[in-house]
Write a protein that holds these residues in place. Structure first.
Motif, mmCIF file in Angstrom:
data_model
loop_
_atom_site.group_PDB
_atom_site.id
_atom_site.type_symbol
_atom_site.label_atom_id
_atom_site.label_comp_id
_atom_site.label_asym_id
_atom_site.label_seq_id
_atom_site.Cartn_x
_atom_site.Cartn_y
_atom_site.Cartn_z
ATOM 1 N N GLU A 45 -13.143 66.120 -14.201
ATOM 2 C CA GLU A 45 -11.899 66.706 -13.710
ATOM 3 C C GLU A 45 -11.033 65.600 -13.128
ATOM 4 N N ILE A 46 -9.807 65.483 -13.654
ATOM 5 C CA ILE A 46 -8.826 64.571 -13.083
ATOM 6 C C ILE A 46 -7.894 65.428 -12.238
ATOM 7 N N TYR A 47 -8.063 65.337 -10.918
ATOM 8 C CA TYR A 47 -7.378 66.227 -9.976
ATOM 9 C C TYR A 47 -7.725 67.674 -10.332
ATOM 10 N N ASP A 48 -6.811 68.430 -10.965
ATOM 11 C CA ASP A 48 -7.118 69.830 -11.270
ATOM 12 C C ASP A 48 -7.162 70.110 -12.770
ATOM 13 N N LYS A 49 -7.277 69.061 -13.594
ATOM 14 C CA LYS A 49 -7.310 69.244 -15.044
ATOM 15 C C LYS A 49 -8.644 68.755 -15.606
ATOM 16 N N ASN A 50 -9.206 69.524 -16.546
ATOM 17 C CA ASN A 50 -10.485 69.162 -17.153
ATOM 18 C C ASN A 50 -10.276 68.383 -18.442
ATOM 19 N N CYS A 51 -11.208 67.487 -18.737
ATOM 20 C CA CYS A 51 -11.148 66.710 -19.982
ATOM 21 C C CYS A 51 -12.540 66.153 -20.282
ATOM 22 N N GLN A 407 2.907 72.154 -2.227
ATOM 23 C CA GLN A 407 1.505 71.878 -1.940
ATOM 24 C C GLN A 407 0.652 72.940 -2.627
ATOM 25 N N PHE A 408 -0.358 72.499 -3.368
ATOM 26 C CA PHE A 408 -1.203 73.455 -4.082
ATOM 27 C C PHE A 408 -2.662 73.391 -3.638
ATOM 28 N N GLY A 409 -2.948 72.583 -2.626
ATOM 29 C CA GLY A 409 -4.323 72.522 -2.137
ATOM 30 C C GLY A 409 -4.422 71.635 -0.913
ATOM 31 N N PHE A 410 -5.560 71.709 -0.243
ATOM 32 C CA PHE A 410 -5.805 70.776 0.845
ATOM 33 C C PHE A 410 -7.274 70.406 0.891
ATOM 34 N N PRO A 413 -4.853 67.015 1.446
ATOM 35 C CA PRO A 413 -3.608 67.611 0.965
ATOM 36 C C PRO A 413 -3.281 67.194 -0.473
ATOM 37 N N LYS A 414 -2.947 68.195 -1.288
ATOM 38 C CA LYS A 414 -2.603 67.953 -2.694
ATOM 39 C C LYS A 414 -1.200 68.507 -2.940
ATOM 40 N N ILE A 415 -0.317 67.648 -3.421
ATOM 41 C CA ILE A 415 1.093 68.016 -3.577
ATOM 42 C C ILE A 415 1.518 67.797 -5.023
ATOM 43 N N PRO A 447 -6.413 60.910 2.949
ATOM 44 C CA PRO A 447 -5.663 60.533 1.748
ATOM 45 C C PRO A 447 -4.699 61.650 1.366
ATOM 46 N N VAL A 448 -3.673 61.314 0.608
ATOM 47 C CA VAL A 448 -2.712 62.302 0.107
ATOM 48 C C VAL A 448 -2.689 62.205 -1.411
ATOM 49 N N MET A 449 -2.939 63.328 -2.086
ATOM 50 C CA MET A 449 -2.930 63.359 -3.547
ATOM 51 C C MET A 449 -1.568 63.877 -4.014
ATOM 52 N N LEU A 450 -0.807 63.033 -4.707
ATOM 53 C CA LEU A 450 0.529 63.383 -5.181
ATOM 54 C C LEU A 450 0.515 63.380 -6.704
#
Length: 462
Positions: A45-51, A407-410, A413-415, A447-450
């Motif tokens: 999973e790369i952030y919220d996407k599967n591959c 923001q879609f998660g924490f 924090p995920k933005i 950390p902040v995920m953008l």
């Protein structure tokens, strides 16, 4: 499902990167050239996407065996959706790397040149020589230190498909005018649960830096065995502690030493340490204030970054150090651990119990930052002002726009940045936006995920 392949010559670190992205040891790594002779595949999973991630065999035509390995690797590259071409940054580019680069460019696929083993400014200068390959996307990384890995994820992410956040059909200014502060931007997250759960804190560091002494000082009990023998702690030691109505679940992990010096059951301890961090919210990175910081310290610090944890850097054994030394040591730390620039630094003496009590409120603050919801209207004002102060560079004369941020998660924090051309958002500009967000919100220690996203999969760029 889309496929990402890591390709390159033997012994450049492909399998180590594969394990790093997969967050587990799947591929066997060694200093022996040609260790990987088949392709390893795993879903990640790369952030919220599967591959699907593919570790290919090294490109080498010195024997019939390796020629077959090379053919299979290149065939896999032809069917991949994204290609990571990995080279050794300690070496100057040569004709073999050049030929591989040209053959991969001819495939007309998303291609990134990952220059591994960049551990110093000298290495960084040498890496510029690889520009001659003509590969637009070049990222300097150090797999062993876990630096540059998020930049690599940022390159991969826009090329992966996934469900997109609902398209509001609004532009940036319209969104700010009509936004309802009571609406739920964060998808399916039980905030109440986060505010009630135990706060899991992993204590990590080299052998004999005083982790067990710190645990004993934190829980006010001789819970962990302490001795001058390096490697005393093997199994993780858990202990709960109540503070300000919250439960801190401290875990003293086994000290980590150089791979060549790991003996017997310590190999199992290292695996257990990583399991502890997988379930942690915050890491206390313990360093010996009386010794210089080395490569192993950086690698251990990289574990906290790898698992996207809140981090507190603890300088232990401060019994005989003058406070005037603190600024100098902090400067050295910031230079070495650039990837943990957000982590606060505290000096303590676990043995004497000095300043240990300052760790408790810091844990509470960082956990609050780790799980906070950022006010959406404020977040968008920050992004808007940042783009006014420093406009987003155009892409071949085409305007690049940010419509709005959500923001879609924490934890952390995920933005998401909803854009017309997410692929055009350069890594350096993304770092600038993250720094702008940090100035406005209290995000100390986390950390902040953008992530840049398009408003709709089928929407044409205008």
């Amino acid at each position: 499902m889309q496929k990402i392949i890591i390709i390159g010559r033997p012994n450049v670190g492909k399998s180590s990167l594969f394990n790093r992205l997969a967050r587990q040891r799947i591929a066997i790594t060694s200093d022996i050239s040609g260790t990987t002779r088949d392709t390893n595949k795993t879903q990640i999973e790369i952030y919220d996407k599967n591959c699907i991630l593919v570790d290919s065999g090294g490109l080498d035509d010195t024997s019939e065996l390796f020629r077959n390995v090379q053919k299979k690797s290149l065939d896999e590259a032809k069917s991949a959706d994204v290609i990571i071409f990995m080279v050794d940054g300690k070496m100057m580019p040569d004709e073999i790397d050049r030929k591989i680069a040209y053959s991969l460019l001819s495939l007309k696929k998303p291609l990134c040149l990952a220059i591994n083993k960049i551990d110093s400014q000298k290495d960084e200068m040498r890496s510029l020589e690889f520009k001659e390959f003509g590969i637009k996307n070049m990222i300097s990384i150090s797999v062993s230190h876990n630096t540059g890995i998020n930049d690599l994820k940022d390159f991969i992410y826009p090329h992966l498909k996934s469900e997109i956040l609902p398209d509001s059909g609004e532009y940036f200014e319209d969104f700010l005018e009509n936004f309802d502060e009571n609406s739920n931007i964060i998808n399916e997250i039980d905030e109440t649960n986060f505010q009630k759960k135990n706060i899991n804190v992993g204590i990590i560091g080299r052998v004999n830096v005083g982790k067990s002494s710190l645990l004993n000082a934190l829980v006010k009990d001789n819970r962990s065995v302490v001795s001058s023998v390096a490697g005393t702690t093997i199994d993780p030691v858990n202990e709960s502690f109540f503070y300000e109505g919250r439960v801190f679940e401290f875990v003293d992990t086994a000290g980590i030493r150089k791979r060549s010096k790991i003996e017997g059951i310590e190999k199992f301890a290292l695996n257990r340490t990583q399991k502890v961090l997988e379930n942690s919210d915050i890491a206390l990175l313990v360093l010996d204030a009386n010794e210089g910081f080395n490569e192993l310290d950086e690698r251990i610090a990289g574990l906290a970054s790898k698992f996207e944890l809140g981090v507190i850097i603890v300088l232990n054994k401060w019994e005989n150090r003058a406070e005037k030394d603190f600024d100098e040591i902090c400067k050295d730390l910031r230079d070495r651990f650039k990837f943990l620039s957000y982590a606060p630094i505290i000096s303590i003496s676990a043995l004497q119990g000095k300043r240990v009590n300052k760790i408790y409120p810091l844990i509470l603050e960082i956990y609050q930052n780790f799980t906070q919801k950022l006010k959406t209207s404020h977040l968008n004002e920050v992004i808007k002002q940042a783009t006014i102060n420093h406009p987003i560079p155009s892409q071949k004369g085409k305007v690049v726009k940010i419509y709005y941020a959500a923001q879609f998660g924490f934890a952390p924090p995920k933005i998401a940045l909803i854009m017309n051309r997410p692929k055009a958002l350069h890594f350096s500009y993304k770092r600038y936006l993250i720094n702008s967000i940090r100035k406005e919100f209290n995000l100390t220690g986390v950390p902040v995920m953008l992530i840049a996203r398009k408003r709709g999969e089928n929407e044409e760029e205008k």
